[in-house]
Scaffold this active site. Structure first.
Site, PDB file in Angstrom:
ATOM      1  N   GLU A 143       1.666  -0.500  -4.983  1.00  0.00           N
ATOM      2  CA  GLU A 143       0.756   0.592  -5.306  1.00  0.00           C
ATOM      3  C   GLU A 143       1.663   1.806  -5.471  1.00  0.00           C
ATOM      4  O   GLU A 143       2.121   2.378  -4.478  1.00  0.00           O
ATOM      5  CB  GLU A 143      -0.265   0.828  -4.184  1.00  0.00           C
ATOM      6  CG  GLU A 143      -1.256   1.925  -4.535  1.00  0.00           C
ATOM      7  CD  GLU A 143      -2.200   2.265  -3.396  1.00  0.00           C
ATOM      8  OE1 GLU A 143      -3.350   2.645  -3.669  1.00  0.00           O
ATOM      9  OE2 GLU A 143      -1.788   2.176  -2.226  1.00  0.00           O
ATOM     10  N   ASP A 170       0.831  -1.196   0.000  1.00  0.00           N
ATOM     11  CA  ASP A 170       0.000   0.000   0.000  1.00  0.00           C
ATOM     12  C   ASP A 170       0.872   1.256   0.000  1.00  0.00           C
ATOM     13  O   ASP A 170       1.849   1.344   0.755  1.00  0.00           O
ATOM     14  CB  ASP A 170      -0.904  -0.020   1.248  1.00  0.00           C
ATOM     15  CG  ASP A 170      -1.784   1.201   1.352  1.00  0.00           C
ATOM     16  OD1 ASP A 170      -2.668   1.353   0.504  1.00  0.00           O
ATOM     17  OD2 ASP A 170      -1.571   1.995   2.288  1.00  0.00           O
TER      18      ASP A 170
END
Length: 713
Positions: A385, A349
């Site tokens: 990401e 993330d």
């Protein structure tokens, strides 16, 4: 009562049970003292034991006779000087950064903040009330588990189809899952869940965060919860809330059992991990773990004013990845989940935050240097990401070799194209063929691109084609949260409708997007529930909705069955044809002095697309030839692989067009094998005529097949 603590060992960090006792160790560079606190079954602190042995800033000791299942925490002594980033407060119980299991929840009504409320500079005044009743407790874990010869599947990324899902939301409403298992690790691995995943043909589940996480204070006050889980408290402990029995250590075995079962069925497990920030927030947040253990070690603070944190994530803090101990924490965590929990990969993330050495995102940062040389991580899938919210944080295409990336440009371009936006054609060409403009220059392959059109963050696929505006009022933020998407996908009606023409148009758009996704070069990622038309009622930021807004609806219907069948057949088509999942970029080369090329682009007149057409903003039709004759890949047995040729015909215009078909690369004929406008029989095979009509906003796929001679009479 423990009669005596032995010196023990500084490493490994955490609480390690050896069958006769437990070795405790914790890193704190600036502490002046560390107390180990033991708790009874009722959560009452029964003993407080100073750790007097210190080795290279690691405080450690060994307690004989302590069993697995023992609850514990720490209190760390040191200077209280928040203006200079020092926030030690022994009144606050702390979760071990290396805890492998945690029980209980944060109680926001308890004094879990290290400072006193009530003034502008409140965080400068220490609060000496005991926080233990409001802080979760760590648990000593029994590491034994019978893996029954479980081994990594090592499915090549190029052959992968990823299914992003939520442990709880996936099975919580499935009547075919035993009620006591719904919404749990065991529920995800239940026979009914396995049947669905195998029917779809997915090769990996990408689980939204399962590291132990915290429900935010403002959500608890609103009667909501942190459903998504991007609020990590521990990087080693699986979330107890997803355990079917209880959270007092059983979650570790439950997670392992889930992985073992999925592996047995040929499905890998990828974890969405949040190593960029923690649940402690900014300088006004609670003291739960890292802040009280050693604030300046674990968090990035402002160089000129260390009272405050750097915030590249929008959550209040950023982990200090420049510090060797924080790098060690992350690497130890990754290795633990691979070696002890048998996971197959990670999706990081806001990964750009991990690359920040000073301020700029640095592709050669310490994090990448360490992860690339680690043999334990050499065979696992690493997916970034590739952005954060800081300046210069959008780094799609800039991660190093060995990394794949969530391709945000793919999502945006494919959505815009099928919506009918002008000027998308040239960019669409890159996205359909593996995004060589992003990944070819640095030695990566098409499978570096994790393609997606929807994900947990944003509209579901059904809502993308059904709503023009977000409907997030249930989040109690006056509809101000979530992206201000304005897609104009709703076909003139916002939300549910009974109009058959609008329903048909929406269903066709779903199939257009799914077919584009699965048949593009790269790795498709399906957002869980899209295959059954899951709706969040227009909520495009359902992070706090642990209810029917987010949960999958398994109520059977012909519409769901049709869409599930469509996705399953798409994935099977991709699996059966290496031409649709190439391991190398298209070369557009001439083979054997002939006109045969890997790839060619056509307009509706059967002519190769001209430079003017590529750059004409109004062109919305495209033919893409994938030449199977030139594939010539070598399989694992050393055989040369060839495949059928395919012709993809895309029409994002609202009116029908007629394509003049180019000749087949081989000696066969074109057969239409997919028509997204045909909702009842989309995969009906027919011999294509010289001209093919493509309805407005629809997609056809043609495959070259050998000419079948007529039977002898």
């Amino acid at each position: 009562m423990v009669s005596k603590i032995l010196p023990g060992r500084p490493y490994p960090l955490g609480a390690k049970w050896d069958g006769t006792g437990v070795n405790f160790s914790i890193y704190s560079e600036r502490a002046t003292g560390v107390d180990l606190c033991l708790f009874d079954d009722d959560g009452i602190e029964s003993e407080r034991i100073p750790l007097t042995e210190v080795t290279a800033f690691v405080w450690h000791g060994y307690l004989p006779g302590i069993p697995a299942g023992q609850k514990y925490g720490y209190r760390v002594h040191g200077p209280w000087d928040p203006a200079n980033g020092l926030r030690f407060n022994p009144a606050k119980l702390l979760v071990d950064p290396y805890a492998q299991a945690i029980t209980g929840y944060v109680d926001w009504t308890q004094p879990i903040f290290p400072y006193k409320f009530g003034s502008h500079d409140a965080d400068l005044v220490r609060d000496d009330r005991d926080s233990a009743p409001g802080v979760p407790k760590c648990i000593v874990v029994n590491p034994y588990f019978d893996w029954e010869h479980d081994r990594p599947l090592r499915i090549p990324l190029a052959d992968s189809v990823i299914y992003e899902t939520h442990v709880r939301g996936f099975s919580i409403r499935n009547p075919d899952v035993p009620e006591h298992l719904r919404g749990t690790y065991a529920g995800l691995a239940s026979p009914a869940s396995i049947r669905h995943l195998k029917r779809l043909g997915v090769t990996a589940v990408e689980l939204m965060p399962v590291h132990h996480f915290v429900n935010d204070s403002h959500l608890v006050q609103q009667g909501l919860t942190n459903y998504w889980g991007y609020n990590t408290l521990s990087y080693f402990a699986p979330a107890g809330r997803y355990c079917a029995t209880n959270d007092e250590g059983n979650q570790v075995a439950a997670f392992k059992a889930m992985v073992k079962t999925l592996h047995r069925e040929g499905i890998e497990v990828i974890l969405d991990v949040v190593y960029n920030h923690t649940a402690e927030g900014n300088h006004l947040g609670p003291m739960l773990s890292f802040e009280g253990v050693d604030n300046l070690t674990y968090y990035r603070t402002l160089a000129h004013n260390p009272r405050f944190y750097m915030d590249y994530t929008g959550t209040g803090n950023s982990l200090n990845v420049r510090h060797p101990q924080v790098l060690k924490l992350i690497m130890d965590s990754l290795r633990y989940w691979v070696t002890e929990m048998h996971v197959d990969g990670f999706r990081f993330d806001l990964a750009a935050t991990l690359a920040r050495e000073l301020h700029d995102v640095d592709r050669l940062s310490g994090f990448f240097d360490i992860i690339h040389q680690d043999p334990t991580l050499a065979d696992v899938k690493l997916i970034a990401e590739p952005w954060d919210v800081g300046e210069g944080g959008y780094q799609v295409g800039n991660f190093p070799v060995l990394w794949a990336e969530w391709n945000g440009k793919y999502r945006d371009t494919v959505r815009r194209y099928w919506k009918g936006d002008n000027g998308q054609l040239s960019d669409l060409g890159y996205r359909l063929t593996g995004s060589s403009d992003l990944y070819k220059h640095d030695g990566r392959r098409p499978y570096a691109s994790i393609n997606f059109v929807t994900a947990h963050d944003g509209f579901t696929l059904h809502d993308l084609v059904s709503y023009n505006c977000k409907h997030n009022l249930a989040n109690a933020e006056n509809n101000q949260d979530g992206a201000n998407d304005n897609h104009s996908w709703n076909m003139g009606v916002e939300g549910p409708t009974s109009d058959p023409e609008i329903i048909h148009a929406r269903e066709r758009q779903k199939r257009n997007l799914l077919a584009t996704l699965v048949l593009s070069q790269g790795v498709p990622m399906i957002s869980g529930g899209d295959e059954m038309g899951r709706t969040q009622r227009g909520n495009n930021n359902a992070y706090c909705q642990d209810n029917e807004i987010s949960w999958y609806d398994w109520t059977p219907s012909s519409e769901k069955e049709s869409l599930i069948d469509f996705v399953a057949k798409l994935v099977e088509l991709r699996r059966s044809h290496p031409n649709l999942r190439r391991k190398k970029f298209f070369q557009d080369r001439v083979i054997h002095n002939s006109a045969a090329r890997d790839i060619a682009w056509y307009d509706i007149d059967g002519e190769e697309l001209s430079p003017a057409a590529w750059n004409a903003g109004w062109v919305r039709t495209l033919g893409l030839l994938l030449n199977g004759e030139t594939l010539a890949e070598i399989d694992q047995l050393g055989n040369t692989v060839k495949d059928a040729s395919f012709l993809l015909l895309l029409n994002a215009h609202h009116e029908a067009v007629t394509f003049l078909l180019p000749p087949c690369p081989g000696s066969g004929v074109w057969h239409c094998i997919l028509n997204t406008n045909d909702l009842e029989t989309p995969f009906k095979h027919t011999i294509a005529k010289k001209r093919v009509r493509i309805e407005g906003r629809s997609l056809n796929v043609l495959m070259e097949k050998p000419i079948v001679p007529p039977p002898l009479l």
